[in-house]
Design a protein around this motif. Structure first.
Motif, PDB file in Angstrom:
ATOM      1  N   ARG A   4       0.836  -1.229   0.000  1.00 55.44           N
ATOM      2  CA  ARG A   4       0.000   0.000   0.000  1.00 55.44           C
ATOM      3  C   ARG A   4       0.865   1.272   0.000  1.00 55.44           C
ATOM      4  O   ARG A   4       0.634   2.201  -0.756  1.00 55.44           O
ATOM      5  CB  ARG A   4      -0.903  -0.028   1.240  1.00 55.44           C
ATOM      6  CG  ARG A   4      -1.810   1.173   1.362  1.00 55.44           C
ATOM      7  CD  ARG A   4      -2.644   1.116   2.612  1.00 55.44           C
ATOM      8  NE  ARG A   4      -3.708   0.128   2.557  1.00 55.44           N
ATOM      9  CZ  ARG A   4      -3.769  -1.004   3.247  1.00 55.44           C
ATOM     10  NH1 ARG A   4      -2.797  -1.324   4.077  1.00 55.44           N
ATOM     11  NH2 ARG A   4      -4.777  -1.823   3.139  1.00 55.44           N
ATOM     12  N   GLN A   7       2.727   1.752  -3.335  1.00 54.08           N
ATOM     13  CA  GLN A   7       1.864   2.326  -4.372  1.00 54.08           C
ATOM     14  C   GLN A   7       1.738   3.847  -4.178  1.00 54.08           C
ATOM     15  O   GLN A   7       1.832   4.617  -5.135  1.00 54.08           O
ATOM     16  CB  GLN A   7       0.474   1.681  -4.373  1.00 54.08           C
ATOM     17  CG  GLN A   7      -0.379   2.204  -5.525  1.00 54.08           C
ATOM     18  CD  GLN A   7      -1.827   1.740  -5.489  1.00 54.08           C
ATOM     19  OE1 GLN A   7      -2.291   1.244  -4.452  1.00 54.08           O
ATOM     20  NE2 GLN A   7      -2.521   1.897  -6.588  1.00 54.08           N
ATOM     21  N   GLN A  23      -2.132   7.181  -9.895  1.00 53.74           N
ATOM     22  CA  GLN A  23      -2.509   6.084  -9.000  1.00 53.74           C
ATOM     23  C   GLN A  23      -2.654   4.779  -9.786  1.00 53.74           C
ATOM     24  O   GLN A  23      -2.123   3.730  -9.403  1.00 53.74           O
ATOM     25  CB  GLN A  23      -3.850   6.453  -8.322  1.00 53.74           C
ATOM     26  CG  GLN A  23      -4.263   5.543  -7.190  1.00 53.74           C
ATOM     27  CD  GLN A  23      -3.455   5.784  -5.918  1.00 53.74           C
ATOM     28  OE1 GLN A  23      -2.680   6.738  -5.822  1.00 53.74           O
ATOM     29  NE2 GLN A  23      -3.607   4.888  -4.953  1.00 53.74           N
ATOM     30  N   GLU A  27      -0.264   1.330  -9.884  1.00 54.37           N
ATOM     31  CA  GLU A  27      -0.806  -0.037  -9.716  1.00 54.37           C
ATOM     32  C   GLU A  27      -0.355  -0.950 -10.860  1.00 54.37           C
ATOM     33  O   GLU A  27       0.099  -2.075 -10.635  1.00 54.37           O
ATOM     34  CB  GLU A  27      -2.342   0.028  -9.663  1.00 54.37           C
ATOM     35  CG  GLU A  27      -2.969  -1.350  -9.569  1.00 54.37           C
ATOM     36  CD  GLU A  27      -4.472  -1.352  -9.843  1.00 54.37           C
ATOM     37  OE1 GLU A  27      -5.174  -0.447  -9.366  1.00 54.37           O
ATOM     38  OE2 GLU A  27      -4.917  -2.287 -10.540  1.00 54.37           O
ATOM     39  N   ARG A  31       1.889  -4.224 -10.438  1.00 50.02           N
ATOM     40  CA  ARG A  31       1.310  -5.530 -10.823  1.00 50.02           C
ATOM     41  C   ARG A  31       2.150  -6.206 -11.880  1.00 50.02           C
ATOM     42  O   ARG A  31       2.354  -7.414 -11.873  1.00 50.02           O
ATOM     43  CB  ARG A  31      -0.125  -5.345 -11.321  1.00 50.02           C
ATOM     44  CG  ARG A  31      -1.121  -5.184 -10.166  1.00 50.02           C
ATOM     45  CD  ARG A  31      -2.519  -4.925 -10.654  1.00 50.02           C
ATOM     46  NE  ARG A  31      -2.824  -5.709 -11.830  1.00 50.02           N
ATOM     47  CZ  ARG A  31      -3.670  -5.341 -12.780  1.00 50.02           C
ATOM     48  NH1 ARG A  31      -4.319  -4.201 -12.682  1.00 50.02           N
ATOM     49  NH2 ARG A  31      -3.883  -6.115 -13.805  1.00 50.02           N
ATOM     50  N   ARG A  38      -5.402  -8.064 -10.763  1.00 49.52           N
ATOM     51  CA  ARG A  38      -5.992  -7.010  -9.914  1.00 49.52           C
ATOM     52  C   ARG A  38      -6.441  -7.567  -8.570  1.00 49.52           C
ATOM     53  O   ARG A  38      -6.218  -6.955  -7.528  1.00 49.52           O
ATOM     54  CB  ARG A  38      -7.220  -6.390 -10.607  1.00 49.52           C
ATOM     55  CG  ARG A  38      -6.862  -5.458 -11.711  1.00 49.52           C
ATOM     56  CD  ARG A  38      -7.958  -4.466 -11.979  1.00 49.52           C
ATOM     57  NE  ARG A  38      -7.726  -3.241 -11.244  1.00 49.52           N
ATOM     58  CZ  ARG A  38      -8.582  -2.216 -11.198  1.00 49.52           C
ATOM     59  NH1 ARG A  38      -9.722  -2.292 -11.842  1.00 49.52           N
ATOM     60  NH2 ARG A  38      -8.295  -1.140 -10.523  1.00 49.52           N
ATOM     61  N   PHE A  41      -3.569  -8.198  -6.334  1.00 47.53           N
ATOM     62  CA  PHE A  41      -2.987  -6.914  -5.923  1.00 47.53           C
ATOM     63  C   PHE A  41      -3.769  -6.352  -4.732  1.00 47.53           C
ATOM     64  O   PHE A  41      -3.188  -5.991  -3.702  1.00 47.53           O
ATOM     65  CB  PHE A  41      -3.018  -5.931  -7.109  1.00 47.53           C
ATOM     66  CG  PHE A  41      -2.512  -4.551  -6.785  1.00 47.53           C
ATOM     67  CD1 PHE A  41      -1.150  -4.264  -6.817  1.00 47.53           C
ATOM     68  CD2 PHE A  41      -3.395  -3.534  -6.445  1.00 47.53           C
ATOM     69  CE1 PHE A  41      -0.684  -2.993  -6.520  1.00 47.53           C
ATOM     70  CE2 PHE A  41      -2.933  -2.255  -6.143  1.00 47.53           C
ATOM     71  CZ  PHE A  41      -1.575  -1.994  -6.174  1.00 47.53           C
ATOM     72  N   TYR A  42      -5.110  -6.283  -4.868  1.00 44.21           N
ATOM     73  CA  TYR A  42      -5.911  -5.675  -3.794  1.00 44.21           C
ATOM     74  C   TYR A  42      -5.965  -6.547  -2.547  1.00 44.21           C
ATOM     75  O   TYR A  42      -6.105  -6.038  -1.434  1.00 44.21           O
ATOM     76  CB  TYR A  42      -7.300  -5.302  -4.319  1.00 44.21           C
ATOM     77  CG  TYR A  42      -7.210  -4.040  -5.155  1.00 44.21           C
ATOM     78  CD1 TYR A  42      -6.952  -2.805  -4.563  1.00 44.21           C
ATOM     79  CD2 TYR A  42      -7.293  -4.102  -6.535  1.00 44.21           C
ATOM     80  CE1 TYR A  42      -6.802  -1.659  -5.333  1.00 44.21           C
ATOM     81  CE2 TYR A  42      -7.148  -2.952  -7.318  1.00 44.21           C
ATOM     82  CZ  TYR A  42      -6.912  -1.736  -6.696  1.00 44.21           C
ATOM     83  OH  TYR A  42      -6.747  -0.598  -7.442  1.00 44.21           O
ATOM     84  N   LEU A  45      -2.475  -5.740  -0.295  1.00 42.33           N
ATOM     85  CA  LEU A  45      -2.033  -4.377   0.020  1.00 42.33           C
ATOM     86  C   LEU A  45      -1.248  -4.284   1.328  1.00 42.33           C
ATOM     87  O   LEU A  45      -0.411  -3.396   1.500  1.00 42.33           O
ATOM     88  CB  LEU A  45      -3.244  -3.425   0.046  1.00 42.33           C
ATOM     89  CG  LEU A  45      -3.818  -3.078  -1.338  1.00 42.33           C
ATOM     90  CD1 LEU A  45      -5.124  -2.297  -1.212  1.00 42.33           C
ATOM     91  CD2 LEU A  45      -2.810  -2.306  -2.176  1.00 42.33           C
TER      92      LEU A  45
END
Ligand SMILES: C[S@@+](CC[C@H](N)C(=O)[O-])C[C@H]1O[C@@H](n2cnc3c(N)ncnc32)[C@H](O)[C@@H]1O
Length: 282
Positions: A4, A7, A23, A27, A31, A38, A41-42, A45
Motif C-alpha cells: 500500500r 503504491q 494512481q 498499480e 502488478r 488485480r 494486488f488488492y 495491500l
C-alpha cells in the motif's frame, strides 16, 4: 515496506513528473513487476515487499519517468476489447481508432454478412486487422506494412488471437503488395505533419517515426493511398481512412478527385471531432 505504501510513493513520484492517472499507473507498474492480477494486488495491500521486488519496481518506474510509454513497459495494450502485444517496433493502438473498426464492421455485416476480403494498410501491431478478423469469422484480412519489424509484432498478435489463417501479412508500400481487389480498405496511416514531429510529447516520440510522419501537412501518405485505392476497391466496396480532425476538408477533396461519383462521408468521435473519412463505392 508494505505494498500500500509503495503504491502511494510511486503515485507521488509519477505525479511529480506530470504523469496523469498516477494512481492507476503505479498499480499497473507494480502488478507488472510482481505478476499480480488485480484481485491479488488488492488482496495483498498489507503484504511486505522484498528488497528485490522493490528494486524491480523502481527500475520500471525509472523507465516510466524517463518518458517510456506504459504499454512499452508492460508489453500490452487493450484495443477493441482484445489484449495486444506491443513493443517499440509498432505504434501503440489508440482508442480513437476503434471508431474505424466500428465503421468497418457495420459495413461488413450490413452488406456481405461479414464474408469479405479486407485490406488493412499500415497494420503496425495488427490491431485493426486482428480486431476485424476476430469479429467477422468469415472475413479474410490482408494486413500490409512497409516495416518488417512492425509485421513481426502483427504476426505475434494474429497468432495470439487465433486468426493467423485469416490474416495474411504482406510487406510493401501501401496497396502495392495486394494482387486482388477487396471489398473493404481500412487504414490508420501516418498523418502528422513532418514539421510538427519535433514538437511531439516525449512519449509519442518513442514510437516509430514511420508510423507517425505523414509528410507535408501530414497528407502525403493519405494522398498516395487514395490514388492507389480505386484500382483495388471493388464496386460496392468501402474505404475508411483515419485522419486528424483539421484534415477533413483536404482529405474529402482528395477523395472526391479519386472517387468522383461515390458517396463520401465522415465519422465523428464522441467529442464531435472528425476522425475518419469514408468512401462508399457505387
Ligand atoms: C499510424 S500507424 C498505424 C498502426 C496500426 N494500424 C494502428 O492503428 O495501431 C501507421 C503504420 O503505417 C506504416 N506505414 C507507413 N508508411 C507506409 C507505407 N508507405 N506503406 C505501408 N505501410 C506504411 C507504419 O509502419 C505504421 O505501422
Amino acid at each position: 515496506m508494505r505494498l500500500r505504501q509503495v503504491q502511494a510513493q510511486i503515485a507521488a513520484e509519477l505525479r511529480r513528473h506530470a504523469i496523469p492517472d498516477s494512481q492507476l499507473e503505479a498499480e499497473v507498474l507494480i502488478r507488472h513487476a510482481l505478476q499480480y492480477d488485480r484481485a491479488r494486488f488488492y488482496a495483498s495491500l498489507a503484504e511486505r515487499l522484498s528488497a528485490k521486488d522493490l528494486e524491480h519496481i523502481q527500475g520500471l518506474v525509472g523507465r516510466r519517468v524517463d518518458g517510456e510509454p506504459l504499454p512499452y513497459i508492460t508489453g500490452h495494450r487493450e484495443f477493441y476489447g482484445l489484449d495486444f502485444i506491443v513493443n517499440p517496433a509498432a505504434l501503440i493502438p489508440r482508442q480513437e481508432t476503434e471508431l474505424l473498426v466500428d465503421a468497418a464492421l457495420d459495413f461488413a455485416r450490413a452488406h456481405h454478412q461479414g464474408d469479405i476480403a479486407c485490406a488493412d494498410i499500415g497494420t503496425g501491431s495488427g490491431a485493426i486487422a486482428v480486431a476485424i478478423a476476430s469479429n467477422l469469422p468469415r472475413a479474410h484480412v490482408y494486413a500490409i506494412d512497409r516495416s518488417p519489424d512492425a509485421l513481426a509484432v502483427a504476426k505475434r498478435n494474429r497468432r495470439k488471437h487465433g486468426v493467423a489463417d485469416r490474416v495474411s501479412l504482406l510487406q510493401g508500400d501501401l496497396l502495392a503488395p495486394l494482387t486482388n481487389s477487396v471489398d473493404l480498405i481500412v487504414s490508420n496511416p501516418p498523418y502528422i505533419a513532418s514539421g510538427l514531429m519535433r514538437g511531439l510529447p516525449m512519449e509519442v516520440r518513442r514510437e516509430p517515426q514511420i508510423a507517425l510522419d505523414g509528410g507535408e501537412r501530414g497528407l502525403e501518405v493519405i494522398r498516395r493511398l487514395l490514388t492507389q485505392a480505386p484500382s483495388k476497391l471493388k464496386a460496392g466496396g468501402r474505404l475508411i481512412v483515419e485522419i486528424s480532425p483539421e484534415q477533413l476538408d483536404a482529405v474529402r477533396q482528395m477523395a472526391r478527385a479519386e472517387f468522383p461519383r461515390d458517396d463520401i462521408t465522415h465519422r465523428n468521435d464522441l467529442l464531435g471531432s472528425a476522425r475518419c473519412v469514408v468512401v462508399d463505392r457505387a
